[in-house]
Scaffold this motif. Structure first.
Motif, PDB file in Angstrom:
ATOM      1  N   PRO A 203      30.176  -7.164  45.377  1.00 13.97           N
ATOM      2  CA  PRO A 203      31.260  -7.943  44.754  1.00 13.97           C
ATOM      3  C   PRO A 203      30.902  -9.409  44.526  1.00 13.97           C
ATOM      4  O   PRO A 203      31.756 -10.206  44.152  1.00 13.97           O
ATOM      5  N   PHE A 204      29.627  -9.761  44.763  1.00 10.90           N
ATOM      6  CA  PHE A 204      29.251 -11.172  44.735  1.00 10.90           C
ATOM      7  C   PHE A 204      29.427 -11.792  43.353  1.00 10.90           C
ATOM      8  O   PHE A 204      29.920 -12.915  43.226  1.00 10.90           O
ATOM      9  N   GLN A 205      29.029 -11.049  42.311  1.00 15.36           N
ATOM     10  CA  GLN A 205      29.161 -11.593  40.962  1.00 15.36           C
ATOM     11  C   GLN A 205      30.634 -11.811  40.591  1.00 15.36           C
ATOM     12  O   GLN A 205      30.984 -12.812  39.957  1.00 15.36           O
ATOM     13  N   GLU A 206      31.504 -10.900  41.008  1.00 16.78           N
ATOM     14  CA  GLU A 206      32.931 -11.040  40.727  1.00 16.78           C
ATOM     15  C   GLU A 206      33.532 -12.218  41.499  1.00 16.78           C
ATOM     16  O   GLU A 206      34.404 -12.928  40.990  1.00 16.78           O
ATOM     17  N   GLN A 207      33.062 -12.436  42.722  1.00 15.63           N
ATOM     18  CA  GLN A 207      33.518 -13.592  43.498  1.00 15.63           C
ATOM     19  C   GLN A 207      33.172 -14.898  42.785  1.00 15.63           C
ATOM     20  O   GLN A 207      33.992 -15.817  42.712  1.00 15.63           O
ATOM     21  N   GLU A 208      31.952 -14.974  42.279  1.00 11.23           N
ATOM     22  CA  GLU A 208      31.502 -16.193  41.606  1.00 11.23           C
ATOM     23  C   GLU A 208      32.325 -16.473  40.361  1.00 11.23           C
ATOM     24  O   GLU A 208      32.738 -17.610  40.121  1.00 11.23           O
ATOM     25  N   LEU A 209      32.557 -15.442  39.582  1.00 11.93           N
ATOM     26  CA  LEU A 209      33.317 -15.610  38.342  1.00 11.93           C
ATOM     27  C   LEU A 209      34.753 -16.021  38.626  1.00 11.93           C
ATOM     28  O   LEU A 209      35.363 -16.761  37.845  1.00 11.93           O
ATOM     29  N   ALA A 210      35.309 -15.552  39.742  1.00 13.76           N
ATOM     30  CA  ALA A 210      36.681 -15.896  40.102  1.00 13.76           C
ATOM     31  C   ALA A 210      36.781 -17.290  40.705  1.00 13.76           C
ATOM     32  O   ALA A 210      37.785 -17.989  40.527  1.00 13.76           O
ATOM     33  N   ALA A 211      35.728 -17.712  41.413  1.00 21.41           N
ATOM     34  CA  ALA A 211      35.786 -18.967  42.166  1.00 21.41           C
ATOM     35  C   ALA A 211      35.436 -20.201  41.347  1.00 21.41           C
ATOM     36  O   ALA A 211      35.964 -21.287  41.597  1.00 21.41           O
ATOM     37  N   ASN A 212      34.535 -20.060  40.395  1.00 20.12           N
ATOM     38  CA  ASN A 212      34.039 -21.222  39.660  1.00 20.12           C
ATOM     39  C   ASN A 212      34.306 -21.063  38.160  1.00 20.12           C
ATOM     40  O   ASN A 212      33.709 -20.191  37.518  1.00 20.12           O
ATOM     41  N   PRO A 213      35.162 -21.880  37.575  1.00 18.97           N
ATOM     42  CA  PRO A 213      35.474 -21.771  36.142  1.00 18.97           C
ATOM     43  C   PRO A 213      34.252 -21.942  35.243  1.00 18.97           C
ATOM     44  O   PRO A 213      34.247 -21.463  34.099  1.00 18.97           O
ATOM     45  N   ALA A 214      33.219 -22.599  35.766  1.00 23.37           N
ATOM     46  CA  ALA A 214      32.008 -22.814  34.973  1.00 23.37           C
ATOM     47  C   ALA A 214      31.091 -21.595  34.960  1.00 23.37           C
ATOM     48  O   ALA A 214      30.173 -21.507  34.146  1.00 23.37           O
ATOM     49  N   ALA A 215      31.344 -20.650  35.861  1.00 18.95           N
ATOM     50  CA  ALA A 215      30.480 -19.469  35.955  1.00 18.95           C
ATOM     51  C   ALA A 215      30.764 -18.486  34.815  1.00 18.95           C
ATOM     52  O   ALA A 215      31.916 -18.213  34.495  1.00 18.95           O
ATOM     53  N   LYS A 216      29.701 -17.966  34.248  1.00 18.74           N
ATOM     54  CA  LYS A 216      29.833 -17.012  33.138  1.00 18.74           C
ATOM     55  C   LYS A 216      28.688 -16.015  33.206  1.00 18.74           C
ATOM     56  O   LYS A 216      27.626 -16.295  33.778  1.00 18.74           O
ATOM     57  N   VAL A 217      28.880 -14.862  32.583  1.00 22.79           N
ATOM     58  CA  VAL A 217      27.853 -13.823  32.565  1.00 22.79           C
ATOM     59  C   VAL A 217      26.872 -14.082  31.429  1.00 22.79           C
ATOM     60  O   VAL A 217      27.269 -14.219  30.262  1.00 22.79           O
ATOM     61  N   VAL A 218      25.601 -14.132  31.790  1.00 23.07           N
ATOM     62  CA  VAL A 218      24.539 -14.369  30.806  1.00 23.07           C
ATOM     63  C   VAL A 218      23.846 -13.066  30.422  1.00 23.07           C
ATOM     64  O   VAL A 218      23.396 -12.888  29.293  1.00 23.07           O
ATOM     65  N   LEU A 219      23.773 -12.131  31.382  1.00 25.62           N
ATOM     66  CA  LEU A 219      23.048 -10.881  31.147  1.00 25.62           C
ATOM     67  C   LEU A 219      23.679  -9.780  31.997  1.00 25.62           C
ATOM     68  O   LEU A 219      24.081 -10.022  33.131  1.00 25.62           O
ATOM     69  N   LYS A 220      23.760  -8.567  31.428  1.00 27.03           N
ATOM     70  CA  LYS A 220      24.279  -7.410  32.160  1.00 27.03           C
ATOM     71  C   LYS A 220      23.194  -6.343  32.265  1.00 27.03           C
ATOM     72  O   LYS A 220      22.535  -6.031  31.268  1.00 27.03           O
ATOM     73  N   SER A 221      23.024  -5.782  33.450  1.00 26.01           N
ATOM     74  CA  SER A 221      21.969  -4.784  33.653  1.00 26.01           C
ATOM     75  C   SER A 221      22.145  -3.561  32.760  1.00 26.01           C
ATOM     76  O   SER A 221      21.163  -2.996  32.272  1.00 26.01           O
ATOM     77  N   TYR A 222      23.379  -3.139  32.538  1.00 25.93           N
ATOM     78  CA  TYR A 222      23.613  -1.952  31.709  1.00 25.93           C
ATOM     79  C   TYR A 222      23.112  -2.173  30.281  1.00 25.93           C
ATOM     80  O   TYR A 222      22.635  -1.233  29.635  1.00 25.93           O
ATOM     81  N   ASP A 223      23.228  -3.412  29.797  1.00 24.32           N
ATOM     82  CA  ASP A 223      22.741  -3.716  28.442  1.00 24.32           C
ATOM     83  C   ASP A 223      21.222  -3.621  28.387  1.00 24.32           C
ATOM     84  O   ASP A 223      20.649  -3.181  27.382  1.00 24.32           O
ATOM     85  N   VAL A 224      20.559  -4.039  29.439  1.00 23.74           N
ATOM     86  CA  VAL A 224      19.092  -4.024  29.469  1.00 23.74           C
ATOM     87  C   VAL A 224      18.561  -2.607  29.659  1.00 23.74           C
ATOM     88  O   VAL A 224      17.580  -2.207  29.020  1.00 23.74           O
ATOM     89  N   LEU A 225      19.225  -1.820  30.509  1.00 28.48           N
ATOM     90  CA  LEU A 225      18.723  -0.489  30.880  1.00 28.48           C
ATOM     91  C   LEU A 225      19.253   0.630  29.988  1.00 28.48           C
ATOM     92  O   LEU A 225      18.870   1.782  30.152  1.00 28.48           O
ATOM     93  N   GLY A 226      20.156   0.287  29.061  1.00 31.40           N
ATOM     94  CA  GLY A 226      20.613   1.291  28.114  1.00 31.40           C
ATOM     95  C   GLY A 226      21.807   2.098  28.571  1.00 31.40           C
ATOM     96  O   GLY A 226      21.975   3.252  28.169  1.00 31.40           O
ATOM     97  N   GLY A 227      22.660   1.498  29.396  1.00 31.27           N
ATOM     98  CA  GLY A 227      23.864   2.180  29.847  1.00 31.27           C
ATOM     99  C   GLY A 227      23.995   2.185  31.352  1.00 31.27           C
ATOM    100  O   GLY A 227      23.203   1.557  32.061  1.00 31.27           O
TER     101      GLY A 227
END
Length: 338
Positions: A203-227
């Motif tokens: 849950p670490f990535q979700e904690q970061e996104l909830a805690a810091n307004p400046a935090a954003k997703v740059v890359l998702k593993s599913y996009d890189v690995l094809g699902g």
């Protein structure tokens, strides 16, 4: 950071426990030593431990199984512990598994036991200038469990190879730093440290996104690995599987029961995760992850082979597997591994 004393205690207890366990040497069947890491991706092991499912399935075979579990951080530590004989089951990313499969082929023959499920891994950044991995600069620092070894690092290398070419697949290694997920999460959530990005897991990535307004997703593993993909897995030596058939069967049966229980009881699974991990994470955040359609708790590995092919192409592993079934044991739940 507040997590550091806890991590220090875990490291001391973990290493001490490993030394004590490793000193036991050869053992009769009926003991299993498991190493996990941090996050909801290890919930199958949390459930099996809390509900004593390994012991339950051992008794069904007339066997009393002594279960030991320790928490480590990073694929390098996992692989060292497994090769030293300090643990029987390692829990880490597909990258560390492939590294050890390649290294031990024809010797200890380390292979995957099972997946821990499909989970999306996010690369989160607090640098406003970073929209994609192409925007990272020399002053950025990307935290991940183990540079050049962890599955997060390998996924980042695969994404880099597609952007800059395979000769530049390790381009971002120079600004990557090894840091346990709890410490990296504290850094991203609060800001003000040299850490400007973190390739995490739930849950670490979700904690970061909830805690810091400046935090954003740059890359998702599913996009890189094809699902949807099984980024985190369990693995062991051929010797352990061969010499401990009842213990091994009890372990995999326990994992299967844990997966079914989580699927049927997401609310109870949430409470179990918070209790077992002594976590103060927001309960709704954890429940949302467990119930997310992007998350599947299951044993059959999925979408791992793209990483294996990539690691062979860039020379990270010498032996090229013909399929995922080469680096997973020939068990019924692995029949559909890919």
């Amino acid at each position: 950071m507040k997590k550091k004393p806890l991590l220090h205690r875990l490291a001391v207890l973990g290493l001490g426990g490993l030394l004590a366990l490793g000193a036991a040497g050869a053992r009769a069947e009926g003991q299993i030593r498991i190493a996990d890491q941090f996050g909801i991706v290890y919930l199958l092991l949390d459930v099996a431990k809390d509900q004593k499912l390994i012991e339950k399935h051992g008794k069904a075979q007339g066997l009393d199984i002594a279960v030991s579990q320790v928490t480590l951080s990073g694929g390098s530590a996992m692989n060292d512990a497994l090769l030293s004989g300090s643990i029987d089951i390692a829990g880490a990313g597909v990258g560390p598994l492939l590294t050890l499969w390649d290294r031990t082929l024809g010797k200890q023959n380390v292979r995957g036991v099972a997946s821990l499920g499909n989970f999306p891994y996010y690369l989160v950044s607090t640098n406003p200038a970073v929209k994609t991995i192409a925007d990272f600069g020399d002053k950025d620092r990307i935290a991940l469990p183990a540079v050049g070894v962890s599955v997060q690092s390998r996924i980042l290398q695969l994404a880099s190879s597609r952007l800059w070419g395979e000769a530049q697949h390790a381009k971002l290694d120079k600004i990557s730093v090894a840091l346990p997920h709890p410490e990296a999460t504290a850094a991203i959530s609060k800001g003000g440290t040299e850490i400007t990005a973190h390739f995490a897991n739930p849950p670490f990535q979700e904690q970061e996104l909830a805690a810091n307004p400046a935090a954003k997703v740059v890359l998702k593993s599913y996009d890189v690995l094809g699902g949807p993909s099984s980024a985190t897995v369990l693995y062991a030596t051929e010797k352990f599987r061969r010499e401990n058939p009842k213990t091994y069967r009890a372990f995999t049966a326990a994992l299967a029961e844990a997966a079914q229980w989580i699927h049927a009881n997401p609310e109870a699974a949430t409470d179990l995760f918070l209790r077992v991990n002594k976590s103060k994470i927001d309960r709704k955040l954890v429940l949302d992850i467990i119930k997310s359609p992007d998350v599947q708790f299951k044993l059959t590995p999925q979408n791992t082979y793209a990483l294996a092919e990539f690691m062979h192409r860039v020379g990270a592993i010498k032996n090229k597997p013909a399929s995922a079934r080469d680096y997973f044991f020939d068990d019924p739940h692995n029949a559909g591994a890919n």
